[in-house]
Motif scaffolding. Structure first.
Motif, mmCIF file in Angstrom:
data_model
loop_
_atom_site.group_PDB
_atom_site.id
_atom_site.type_symbol
_atom_site.label_atom_id
_atom_site.label_comp_id
_atom_site.label_asym_id
_atom_site.label_seq_id
_atom_site.Cartn_x
_atom_site.Cartn_y
_atom_site.Cartn_z
ATOM 1 N N ALA A 111 0.817 -1.220 0.000
ATOM 2 C CA ALA A 111 0.000 0.000 0.000
ATOM 3 C C ALA A 111 0.846 1.263 0.000
ATOM 4 O O ALA A 111 0.423 2.300 -0.529
ATOM 5 N N GLU A 112 2.043 1.198 0.579
ATOM 6 C CA GLU A 112 2.917 2.373 0.639
ATOM 7 C C GLU A 112 3.324 2.882 -0.744
ATOM 8 O O GLU A 112 3.749 4.034 -0.866
ATOM 9 N N ILE A 113 3.212 2.056 -1.754
ATOM 10 C CA ILE A 113 3.599 2.485 -3.100
ATOM 11 C C ILE A 113 2.866 3.763 -3.483
ATOM 12 O O ILE A 113 3.470 4.709 -3.967
ATOM 13 N N THR A 114 1.576 3.795 -3.262
ATOM 14 C CA THR A 114 0.793 4.960 -3.682
ATOM 15 C C THR A 114 0.682 6.021 -2.601
ATOM 16 O O THR A 114 0.249 7.135 -2.878
ATOM 17 N N ARG A 115 1.086 5.705 -1.367
ATOM 18 C CA ARG A 115 0.987 6.665 -0.265
ATOM 19 C C ARG A 115 2.231 7.526 -0.085
ATOM 20 O O ARG A 115 2.138 8.651 0.396
ATOM 21 N N VAL A 119 8.658 5.927 -1.990
ATOM 22 C CA VAL A 119 8.505 4.612 -2.603
ATOM 23 C C VAL A 119 8.107 4.776 -4.073
ATOM 24 O O VAL A 119 8.707 4.179 -4.961
ATOM 25 N N LEU A 120 7.092 5.592 -4.319
ATOM 26 C CA LEU A 120 6.546 5.728 -5.665
ATOM 27 C C LEU A 120 7.536 6.351 -6.654
ATOM 28 O O LEU A 120 7.683 5.856 -7.775
ATOM 29 N N LYS A 121 8.213 7.419 -6.259
ATOM 30 C CA LYS A 121 9.139 8.104 -7.188
ATOM 31 C C LYS A 121 10.252 7.168 -7.668
ATOM 32 O O LYS A 121 10.460 7.021 -8.881
ATOM 33 N N ALA A 127 10.826 1.419 -13.030
ATOM 34 C CA ALA A 127 9.909 0.644 -13.878
ATOM 35 C C ALA A 127 8.729 1.518 -14.299
ATOM 36 O O ALA A 127 7.583 1.261 -13.921
ATOM 37 N N PRO A 128 8.978 2.561 -15.089
ATOM 38 C CA PRO A 128 7.919 3.524 -15.399
ATOM 39 C C PRO A 128 6.709 2.931 -16.114
ATOM 40 O O PRO A 128 5.586 3.381 -15.886
ATOM 41 N N LEU A 129 6.919 1.927 -16.937
ATOM 42 C CA LEU A 129 5.817 1.385 -17.733
ATOM 43 C C LEU A 129 5.179 0.142 -17.137
ATOM 44 O O LEU A 129 4.207 -0.376 -17.680
ATOM 45 N N LEU A 130 5.704 -0.323 -16.023
ATOM 46 C CA LEU A 130 5.092 -1.450 -15.326
ATOM 47 C C LEU A 130 3.737 -0.998 -14.786
ATOM 48 O O LEU A 130 3.598 0.134 -14.319
ATOM 49 N N LEU A 135 -4.443 -1.271 -9.597
ATOM 50 C CA LEU A 135 -4.980 -0.005 -10.095
ATOM 51 C C LEU A 135 -4.999 0.093 -11.617
ATOM 52 O O LEU A 135 -5.668 0.964 -12.174
ATOM 53 N N GLY A 136 -4.237 -0.758 -12.291
ATOM 54 C CA GLY A 136 -4.233 -0.762 -13.752
ATOM 55 C C GLY A 136 -3.569 0.452 -14.386
ATOM 56 O O GLY A 136 -3.813 0.747 -15.548
ATOM 57 N N LYS A 137 -2.762 1.167 -13.627
ATOM 58 C CA LYS A 137 -2.047 2.346 -14.148
ATOM 59 C C LYS A 137 -0.552 2.092 -14.055
ATOM 60 O O LYS A 137 -0.090 1.385 -13.152
ATOM 61 N N THR A 138 0.203 2.732 -14.944
ATOM 62 C CA THR A 138 1.656 2.604 -14.852
ATOM 63 C C THR A 138 2.161 3.391 -13.643
ATOM 64 O O THR A 138 1.512 4.331 -13.174
ATOM 65 N N TYR A 139 3.348 3.008 -13.191
ATOM 66 C CA TYR A 139 3.935 3.740 -12.064
ATOM 67 C C TYR A 139 4.316 5.144 -12.481
ATOM 68 O O TYR A 139 4.254 6.073 -11.668
ATOM 69 N N GLN A 140 4.640 5.329 -13.737
ATOM 70 C CA GLN A 140 4.908 6.674 -14.263
ATOM 71 C C GLN A 140 3.661 7.547 -14.129
ATOM 72 O O GLN A 140 3.723 8.686 -13.670
ATOM 73 N N LYS A 141 2.511 7.015 -14.484
ATOM 74 C CA LYS A 141 1.245 7.759 -14.392
ATOM 75 C C LYS A 141 0.874 8.011 -12.928
ATOM 76 O O LYS A 141 0.429 9.120 -12.573
ATOM 77 N N LEU A 142 1.074 7.007 -12.084
ATOM 78 C CA LEU A 142 0.778 7.199 -10.662
ATOM 79 C C LEU A 142 1.649 8.313 -10.082
ATOM 80 O O LEU A 142 1.161 9.125 -9.289
#
Length: 160
Positions: A111-115, A119-121, A127-130, A135-142
């Motif tokens: 859960a910390e990935i999006t919080r 972690v997210l940056k 892995a920007p396109l993973l 959530l079905g979104k790329t980490y770049q988009k998140l």
């Protein structure tokens, strides 16, 4: 072989402990793909700043055996077994992703990935396109959608 992403953090002797954590992960798993290193303020408690990064590795271990191995590496580098969650630490190794597995019981994807920006940056840079499995979104988009004023984060140059 599972594709695995691990968040690494340290606030005690952080330069040394991040290096030791990377050395131990290489010894156990071989080649690592490593994100840039960031410094951030403590989250959830008042304390010294943390260093954080994300690594990608591949492992034959199942998810439970992998978690046990990560906890053993933490203890090897001075982390107490029952350490408080919101406290300074020598080394923190958090399993962020194990392939595209979703398992709420063991917090996958974590859960910390999006919080947390720390972690997210680095995950978005590694892995920007993973695509986030839930959530079905790329980490770049998140990361693009993340409120940048929520947490302070500074890139650390030439440390590793």
């Amino acid at each position: 072989m599972a594709q695995v992403f691990i968040g690494i953090g340290s606030s005690i002797n952080k330069r040394i402990n991040v290096r030791l954590g990377l050395t131990s992960l290489r010894a156990e798993f071989g080649d690592l793909k490593i994100s840039p290193l960031y410094e951030s303020e403590a989250v959830g408690f008042s304390g010294v700043n943390f260093y954080n990064l994300v690594v990608e590795l591949h492992s034959d271990l199942d998810v439970h055996a992998l978690i046990v191995k990560l906890k053993a590496i933490e203890r090897k580098h001075g982390r107490e077994e029952n350490a408080l969650k919101f406290a300074p630490r020598t080394l923190d190794l958090d399993l962020l992703l194990y392939d595209q597995q979703i398992d709420a019981e063991i917090d996958l994807p974590r859960a910390e990935i999006t919080r947390n920006a720390f972690v997210l940056k680095p995950l978005a840079e590694l892995a920007p396109l993973l695509i986030h499995p839930a959530l079905g979104k790329t980490y770049q988009k998140l990361w693009q959608d993340y409120p940048k004023d929520k947490q302070k984060l500074w890139r650390v140059e030439d440390l590793l």
